[in-house]
Design a protein around this motif. Structure first.
Motif, PDB file in Angstrom:
ATOM      1  N   ALA A 103       0.832  -1.211   0.000  1.00  0.00           N
ATOM      2  CA  ALA A 103       0.000   0.000   0.000  1.00  0.00           C
ATOM      3  C   ALA A 103       0.863   1.256   0.000  1.00  0.00           C
ATOM      4  O   ALA A 103       0.538   2.249  -0.670  1.00  0.00           O
ATOM      5  N   GLN A 104       1.982   1.230   0.719  1.00  0.00           N
ATOM      6  CA  GLN A 104       2.895   2.380   0.715  1.00  0.00           C
ATOM      7  C   GLN A 104       3.573   2.525  -0.647  1.00  0.00           C
ATOM      8  O   GLN A 104       3.776   3.639  -1.134  1.00  0.00           O
ATOM      9  N   ILE A 105       3.928   1.395  -1.266  1.00  0.00           N
ATOM     10  CA  ILE A 105       4.507   1.442  -2.610  1.00  0.00           C
ATOM     11  C   ILE A 105       3.499   2.027  -3.589  1.00  0.00           C
ATOM     12  O   ILE A 105       3.838   2.854  -4.446  1.00  0.00           O
ATOM     13  N   TYR A 106       2.254   1.604  -3.444  1.00  0.00           N
ATOM     14  CA  TYR A 106       1.173   2.109  -4.301  1.00  0.00           C
ATOM     15  C   TYR A 106       1.052   3.626  -4.178  1.00  0.00           C
ATOM     16  O   TYR A 106       0.996   4.344  -5.186  1.00  0.00           O
ATOM     17  N   ASP A 107       1.029   4.133  -2.943  1.00  0.00           N
ATOM     18  CA  ASP A 107       0.926   5.580  -2.732  1.00  0.00           C
ATOM     19  C   ASP A 107       2.147   6.300  -3.293  1.00  0.00           C
ATOM     20  O   ASP A 107       2.029   7.356  -3.921  1.00  0.00           O
ATOM     21  N   MET A 108       3.333   5.726  -3.084  1.00  0.00           N
ATOM     22  CA  MET A 108       4.557   6.361  -3.561  1.00  0.00           C
ATOM     23  C   MET A 108       4.610   6.420  -5.079  1.00  0.00           C
ATOM     24  O   MET A 108       5.060   7.408  -5.663  1.00  0.00           O
ATOM     25  N   GLN A 109       4.130   5.365  -5.748  1.00  0.00           N
ATOM     26  CA  GLN A 109       4.160   5.332  -7.207  1.00  0.00           C
ATOM     27  C   GLN A 109       3.325   6.462  -7.791  1.00  0.00           C
ATOM     28  O   GLN A 109       3.725   7.110  -8.758  1.00  0.00           O
ATOM     29  N   PHE A 110       2.165   6.715  -7.197  1.00  0.00           N
ATOM     30  CA  PHE A 110       1.318   7.773  -7.726  1.00  0.00           C
ATOM     31  C   PHE A 110       1.907   9.147  -7.424  1.00  0.00           C
ATOM     32  O   PHE A 110       1.793  10.067  -8.225  1.00  0.00           O
ATOM     33  N   VAL A 111       2.551   9.295  -6.280  1.00  0.00           N
ATOM     34  CA  VAL A 111       3.211  10.560  -5.967  1.00  0.00           C
ATOM     35  C   VAL A 111       4.374  10.794  -6.924  1.00  0.00           C
ATOM     36  O   VAL A 111       4.564  11.888  -7.459  1.00  0.00           O
ATOM     37  N   ALA A 112       5.157   9.728  -7.181  1.00  0.00           N
ATOM     38  CA  ALA A 112       6.312   9.859  -8.071  1.00  0.00           C
ATOM     39  C   ALA A 112       5.887  10.210  -9.485  1.00  0.00           C
ATOM     40  O   ALA A 112       6.538  11.003 -10.167  1.00  0.00           O
ATOM     41  N   SER A 150      13.228  11.577  -9.193  1.00  0.00           N
ATOM     42  CA  SER A 150      14.417  11.141  -8.465  1.00  0.00           C
ATOM     43  C   SER A 150      14.385  11.584  -7.012  1.00  0.00           C
ATOM     44  O   SER A 150      15.027  10.976  -6.150  1.00  0.00           O
ATOM     45  N   ALA A 151      13.622  12.643  -6.736  1.00  0.00           N
ATOM     46  CA  ALA A 151      13.545  13.134  -5.358  1.00  0.00           C
ATOM     47  C   ALA A 151      12.876  12.124  -4.442  1.00  0.00           C
ATOM     48  O   ALA A 151      13.043  12.177  -3.223  1.00  0.00           O
ATOM     49  N   ALA A 152      12.109  11.188  -5.017  1.00  0.00           N
ATOM     50  CA  ALA A 152      11.410  10.191  -4.208  1.00  0.00           C
ATOM     51  C   ALA A 152      12.270   8.967  -3.942  1.00  0.00           C
ATOM     52  O   ALA A 152      11.792   8.011  -3.320  1.00  0.00           O
ATOM     53  N   TYR A 153      13.520   8.986  -4.383  1.00  0.00           N
ATOM     54  CA  TYR A 153      14.324   7.767  -4.284  1.00  0.00           C
ATOM     55  C   TYR A 153      14.659   7.392  -2.847  1.00  0.00           C
ATOM     56  O   TYR A 153      14.819   6.214  -2.534  1.00  0.00           O
ATOM     57  N   ASP A 154      14.764   8.370  -1.979  1.00  0.00           N
ATOM     58  CA  ASP A 154      15.000   8.055  -0.569  1.00  0.00           C
ATOM     59  C   ASP A 154      13.852   7.229  -0.003  1.00  0.00           C
ATOM     60  O   ASP A 154      14.065   6.306   0.794  1.00  0.00           O
ATOM     61  N   ALA A 155      12.623   7.549  -0.428  1.00  0.00           N
ATOM     62  CA  ALA A 155      11.462   6.764   0.012  1.00  0.00           C
ATOM     63  C   ALA A 155      11.527   5.348  -0.547  1.00  0.00           C
ATOM     64  O   ALA A 155      11.138   4.386   0.124  1.00  0.00           O
ATOM     65  N   VAL A 156      12.037   5.208  -1.768  1.00  0.00           N
ATOM     66  CA  VAL A 156      12.196   3.879  -2.358  1.00  0.00           C
ATOM     67  C   VAL A 156      13.155   3.037  -1.521  1.00  0.00           C
ATOM     68  O   VAL A 156      12.891   1.861  -1.228  1.00  0.00           O
ATOM     69  N   LEU A 157      14.256   3.624  -1.119  1.00  0.00           N
ATOM     70  CA  LEU A 157      15.235   2.884  -0.321  1.00  0.00           C
ATOM     71  C   LEU A 157      14.670   2.510   1.043  1.00  0.00           C
ATOM     72  O   LEU A 157      14.955   1.426   1.573  1.00  0.00           O
ATOM     73  N   ARG A 158      13.853   3.398   1.625  1.00  0.00           N
ATOM     74  CA  ARG A 158      13.227   3.060   2.908  1.00  0.00           C
ATOM     75  C   ARG A 158      12.261   1.890   2.748  1.00  0.00           C
ATOM     76  O   ARG A 158      12.207   0.989   3.594  1.00  0.00           O
ATOM     77  N   LEU A 159      11.495   1.891   1.658  1.00  0.00           N
ATOM     78  CA  LEU A 159      10.563   0.791   1.425  1.00  0.00           C
ATOM     79  C   LEU A 159      11.306  -0.504   1.111  1.00  0.00           C
ATOM     80  O   LEU A 159      10.849  -1.595   1.482  1.00  0.00           O
ATOM     81  N   GLU A 160      12.441  -0.402   0.433  1.00  0.00           N
ATOM     82  CA  GLU A 160      13.265  -1.590   0.204  1.00  0.00           C
ATOM     83  C   GLU A 160      13.725  -2.178   1.536  1.00  0.00           C
ATOM     84  O   GLU A 160      13.715  -3.408   1.726  1.00  0.00           O
ATOM     85  N   ASP A 161      14.098  -1.307   2.474  1.00  0.00           N
ATOM     86  CA  ASP A 161      14.478  -1.793   3.808  1.00  0.00           C
ATOM     87  C   ASP A 161      13.293  -2.469   4.496  1.00  0.00           C
ATOM     88  O   ASP A 161      13.459  -3.497   5.171  1.00  0.00           O
ATOM     89  N   ASP A 162      12.091  -1.900   4.325  1.00  0.00           N
ATOM     90  CA  ASP A 162      10.896  -2.515   4.920  1.00  0.00           C
ATOM     91  C   ASP A 162      10.650  -3.900   4.330  1.00  0.00           C
ATOM     92  O   ASP A 162      10.298  -4.844   5.053  1.00  0.00           O
TER      93      ASP A 162
END
Length: 587
Positions: free
Chosen positions: A306-315, A322-334
């Motif tokens: 669900a967080q990936i889904y929200d992030m994809q639409f924001v991105a 590219s500014a959203a990449y930090d969020a991608v790395l956090r979700l990868e850690d999750d």
């Protein structure tokens, strides 16, 4: 009210609840087959035939006529599903289902008994028969036998859809309808009709919400057995809703702000009485698997999805993704923490010691693994070709290759399956993931990559397996065609660059080999250009994908736009642009 006792007592999540808040009473709604008919029709005029097409029983006669005439045939199909699929799918509560089943066949013929026919349960029976018809098909079989089996299965599927739509109008919502719609959605995933599954899944969510399943049963002081059953249904719906929405890039139906949910307990209440369930203690999921354990870890993963889904639409709406990449790395850690929390029997490097004792573990493990890889690929694919002089996005590239290869390995592991294996395997999240296509595009874009030869070899094996699978439908064939095009373009580019293909050519499918060895001018494939309003434009516009709005320029392509694989014109243009860009880089 319309006979929906599943909410609490004699009420349901609707007008009765509103009346309770304002301290007033509410009249009961009329129920049964006569809803919506005039008083004269209800009583039945002397000139109206019993089976009148305008009468209240017309829909029932049509549905009952869809059943096989011989009860022994229905018995056989139901028994196949209960024995081979029920533990894996958590499809029905067997004791309750069989009680309704016997009541259905013991009913008396006539008008009065039709009034008492459980039309909501009938939708469950029909979708059970749809799966049973598939299981009953012998392997191997002739093309004619397979076609008859598929036609019969689709016949029961459409009967289930019809009764699912009709029943709420007569009787209101019920857990039976929710179960039926979940099974219908799984059936559509099995057939790779993902766009349709988005519709049926949304319908199932609405029926569950009408029964208050989005509010945890503890808040409603329901019995423990009812609480856990509702949690299981809601957990399945939550995962299907968010994963299908993410796969299609469409809105989901569940708004978590409007839900009061709790995680399931690792306890299987179906074999317990209400009194036993009330005092039963949950088991440790790390050491004691139950059929519920899958849903516990699947629900935790669904929250990350669900967080990936929200992030994809924001991105996709951000000018600088590219500014959203930090969020991608956090979700990868999750995702990695979730994978690390799995019990040994579900681990990405699993211990198979308990598989003999619990037959469903094999498939539940595969469902979790394929869902994990689907989520990870979808998270990172936006940044797969993002340029960076510091290789900032190499993590995404490595993650896509790693998870796509792991998912492809799952698909390639299915050798000469029984029909039960085929059905159980193809209702998982790997049906939502296009791992083979991701790998194909990577090989086109990275001709000299250290893993390119190995990836091409596995993709050829995959295409060969798919092309020789007689059960593959038009959606699977469309994916295979696009992957084969990636293989051909990669090989043509490597030949142009002077790389030897002797070790690769023998395993290419005959169709790909012909394309590879043919003169591009004569085949028209190598020099084809992207036509934004090609033959598939209208179909894609209906699906929410308009090719004219999706660029085939790889520099601006973010993978957020992922049109239907049946739009071969679009994919051909994109892959040609990718291969041209890769060739220019090599030059």
């Amino acid at each position: 009210m319309r006979d929906a006792p599943s909410y609490h007592g004699n009420s349901y999540f609707g007008h009765h609840s509103a009346a309770a808040f304002i301290g007033d009473t509410t009249p009961d709604l009329s129920s049964g087959i006569h809803v919506g008919y005039s008083h004269r029709t209800h009583l039945g005029g002397s000139t109206q035939p019993f089976r009148s097409e305008r009468g209240p029983y017309a829909q029932l006669w049509e549905l009952l006529g869809s059943l096989p005439r011989r009860k022994a045939i229905v018995d056989k199909l139901v028994r196949l599903v209960l024995i081979q699929l029920n533990d894996t799918f958590d499809a029905v509560h067997e004791e309750t289902f069989m009680r309704h089943y016997e009541e259905f066949w013991d009913r008396k013929a006539g008008c009065d008994d039709l009034d008492n026919l459980n039309l909501r349960w009938l939708s469950v029976l029909f979708i059970i028969l749809a799966f049973g018809e598939l299981l009953d098909c012998p392997q191997p079989c002739s093309v004619e036998a397979q076609r008859d089996c598929e036609d019969s299965s689709l016949h029961f599927y459409w009967s289930a859809r019809k009764s699912l739509v009709i029943a709420p109008s007569f009787y209101g919502e019920s857990p039976d309808l929710t179960r039926a719609d979940i099974l219908i959605t799984r059936y559509l995933i099995y057939t790779k009709r993902i766009s349709e599954s988005w519709l049926t899944g949304s319908f199932a969510v609405r029926m569950a919400q009408a029964q208050g399943m989005h509010v945890d049963g503890e808040h409603l002081r329901l019995p423990k057995k009812v609480i856990e059953t509702r949690r299981r249904l809601w957990s399945q719906l939550y995962f299907l809703d968010i994963s299908i929405a993410l796969a299609l890039g469409r809105p989901n139906s569940i708004n978590e702000k409007h839900c009061v949910s709790r995680e399931l307990d690792n306890i299987w209440v179906d074999d317990l009485s209400n009194e036993e369930a009330a005092v039963a203690q949950p088991l440790d999921p790390q050491t004691c698997p139950t059929p519920t354990t899958l849903l516990i870890f699947q629900h935790r993963l669904a929250r990350i999805i669900a967080q990936i889904y929200d992030m994809q639409f924001v991105a996709s709406a951000t000018s600088d993704p590219s500014a959203a990449y930090d969020a991608v790395l956090r979700l990868e850690d999750d995702l990695q923490r979730w994978a690390g929390s799995l019990p040994s029997y579900f681990s990405l490097v699993p211990n198979h010691r308990l598989d003999q004792q619990y037959a469903y573990l094999r498939w539940h493990r595969q469902y979790l693994h394929s869902a994990f890889h689907f989520a990870r690929i979808t998270l990172h694919r936006t940044f797969l070709f993002r340029p960076s002089i510091t290789n900032r996005f190499q993590t995404s590239r490595d993650a896509c290759i790693s998870s796509a290869c792991a998912d492809l390995k799952i698909k390639l592991s299915l050798h000469s399956p029984t029909m039960a294996d085929r059905v159980e395997a193809h209702v998982g999240a790997h049906q939502l993931s296009n791992s083979a296509l991701i790998l194909g595009i990577i090989t086109v874009q990275s001709l000299h990559g250290p893993q390119t030869d190995a990836i091409l070899s596995d993709l050829q094996s995959y295409c060969y397996q798919q092309s020789n699978d007689s059960w593959l439908n038009e959606y699977g064939l469309a994916e295979t065609r696009v992957v084969e095009l990636c293989i051909v373009r990669a090989m043509q580019a490597r030949q142009t660059a002077g790389l030897s293909q002797d070790a690769v050519l023998p395993s290419v499918s005959s169709r790909s080999a012909v394309l590879l060895r043919s003169d591009p001018a004569s085949t028209g494939t190598a020099t084809s250009t992207y036509e934004p309003f090609g033959p598939s434009h209208a179909a894609n516009k209906q699906m929410g994908h308009c090719p004219s709005q999706i660029s085939t320029d790889v520099q601006s392509w973010s993978f957020n736009d992922f049109p239907e694989l049946t739009d071969f014109t679009y994919w051909e243009g994109l892959i040609d642009n990718l291969s041209g860009l890769a060739s220019s880089h090599d030059g």
